[in-house]
Design an enzyme around this catalytic site. Structure first.
Site, PDB file in Angstrom:
ATOM      1  N   ASP A 118      53.422  -7.221   6.008  1.00 56.70           N
ATOM      2  CA  ASP A 118      52.266  -7.067   6.890  1.00 56.70           C
ATOM      3  C   ASP A 118      52.056  -8.221   7.867  1.00 56.70           C
ATOM      4  O   ASP A 118      51.229  -8.099   8.785  1.00 56.70           O
ATOM      5  CB  ASP A 118      50.993  -6.845   6.063  1.00 56.70           C
ATOM      6  CG  ASP A 118      51.012  -5.493   5.365  1.00 56.70           C
ATOM      7  OD1 ASP A 118      51.552  -4.541   5.957  1.00 56.70           O
ATOM      8  OD2 ASP A 118      50.514  -5.388   4.233  1.00 56.70           O
ATOM      9  N   ASP A 177      55.763   2.659   7.314  1.00 57.58           N
ATOM     10  CA  ASP A 177      54.845   1.816   8.092  1.00 57.58           C
ATOM     11  C   ASP A 177      55.542   0.554   8.627  1.00 57.58           C
ATOM     12  O   ASP A 177      55.154  -0.010   9.644  1.00 57.58           O
ATOM     13  CB  ASP A 177      53.658   1.339   7.232  1.00 57.58           C
ATOM     14  CG  ASP A 177      53.173   2.344   6.218  1.00 57.58           C
ATOM     15  OD1 ASP A 177      53.972   3.195   5.779  1.00 57.58           O
ATOM     16  OD2 ASP A 177      52.001   2.273   5.826  1.00 57.58           O
TER      17      ASP A 177
END
Ligand code: GLY
Length: 402
Positions: A118, A177
């Site tokens: 992330d 993602d």
């Protein structure tokens, strides 16, 4: 009424009845500015009522109706600074510039956080957007350092960046993602001249191309690899309805990710992949008329399943970019326009309410019963990005300017 005036009047009625009229971007940004001013006041009060000094960014609203604020460690922490940059980009108002800088500074510690993939979302949405608008040399150094951090998660045997640590017994999970994090690597290549970042990004995109997609170009959410051999162990879901289902936001991440990879490499394979993903989404029999998908295309509860506005806003932003590369330009642009119009007319928060969020009705993690039918910061971020892209297209500017 003379003939000319009555013709205009009839045309206006026709446009409003057929829904052909475009949304007013200026009005949408005026709404976003007003809501964000409210959000900032709510962030201040939420900060004042907690002893945890690291909670600095808004994420969603909880079941008690309170604003949830998060630390920079949270994967969603880069979106609010990004939104502030978008407001500055559209309005050129120094007030938004100062706020964008302030909230972006709170993200800096993430440049060294290698705990998950992330770091790409966090640093690109904040520092990446800030650098695009200011050319600040300090931002440049943060982007390059964060890209180095992200590449520490790359395994050349697998050919991928590992997404998460220690979850569900997975050895080397890669989620769709993760395609979004490659944007940080492409930017770092440009800024540093170091092609290592580029090579990692390409390897990751190619491995996902090989293993994440089904024959209909829908994608699995999680592919778990053996880090010693690179072999696929399992293909599963984490946030979708089932391992074999098509989780709506995952399809949107894939569409955005391969469109961006085409922008950065001009490799036609990525453009073709983006168009195939777009076809899966846009021709899906379960895609509602307003183009805001249910949270998972295969939830058997459809049409009584909840929708995911975040998937729609990511898709709209991606389709604007795709429209600038594809021979199907008109269709993609018209579809993105229709999504943005649906979001603006039917999913917007109430002015002066909803803690300052822009859009309602997103889903965070349905299987975990978390964040169901709520406003979520990333839905707002990609909505503003989509509005900006729409505006740039209408002015004949490049959709993604550097
Ligand atoms: N990257 C996590 C999500 O889309 O929820």
């Amino acid at each position: 009424m003379n003939y000319k005036i009555s013709s205009i009047f009839i045309l206006l009625i026709f446009f409003s009845l057929t829904g052909f009229a475009q949304i007013d971007i200026h009005q949408a940004f005026a709404f976003a500015e007003k809501q964000t001013a409210l959000m900032l006041r709510n962030v201040d009060s939420a900060k004042a009522s907690t002893t945890k000094a690291d909670l600095v960014m808004p994420r969603t609203i909880n079941s008690g109706g309170n604003l949830v604020i998060i630390s920079s460690k949270d994967w969603c922490s880069g979106f609010f600074p990004g939104e502030l940059w978008f407001l500055y980009e559209y309005t050129k108002d120094a007030k938004w510039l100062a706020l964008a800088r302030k909230f972006t500074a709170d993200e800096e510690r993430e440049k060294d956080n290698a705990d998950s993939h992330d770091v790409g979302f966090k640093v690109y949405c904040s520092f990446g957007t800030g650098y695009r608008l200011t050319n600040d040399p300090h931002y440049k150094s943060v982007i390059i350092e964060a890209a180095r951090t992200l590449t520490t998660r790359f395994n050349p045997i697998v050919g991928s960046i590992k997404s998460w640590n220690n979850r569900n017994g997975w050895k080397f999970p890669v989620i769709i993602d993760n395609m979004m994090n490659l944007e940080l690597l492409f930017e770092a290549t440009r800024l540093s001249g170091d092609s290592t970042f580029y090579k990692v990004a390409i390897a990751h995109a190619n491995t996902a191309l090989k293993n994440h997609f089904r024959n209909d170009y829908s994608s699995y959410h999680v592919v778990d690899y053996d880090p010693e051999t690179g072999k696929v162990i399992r293909k599963q879901t984490a946030q979708g309805y089932a391992d074999e289902s098509a989780w709506a936001r995952g399809q949107a991440w894939g569409l955005y990710g391969y469109t961006m990879c085409y922008r950065e490499t001009k490799n036609k394979i990525y453009l073709e992949q983006a168009e195939k993903i777009a076809k899966f989404i846009l021709s899906n029999p379960h895609l509602p008329e307003d183009l805001v998908p249910f949270w998972d295309y295969n939830d058997p509860a459809i049409p009584n399943a909840p929708k995911d506005v975040s998937a729609a806003s990511i898709t709209a932003s991606a389709l604007y970019e795709l429209s600038s590369y594809s021979t199907n330009s008109k269709t993609y642009k018209a579809t993105a326009d229709k999504i943005v119009k649906s979001l603006t007319q039917h999913y917007q928060a109430k002015s002066g309410r909803d803690k300052g969020f822009l859009l309602l009705h997103s889903i965070g993690h349905k299987p975990a019963k978390s964040e169901i039918d709520v406003p979520i910061i990333y839905a707002d971020y990609y909505y503003l990005e989509a509005l900006l892209r729409k505006d740039k297209i209408s002015k004949g500017l490049p959709v993604v300017n550097r």
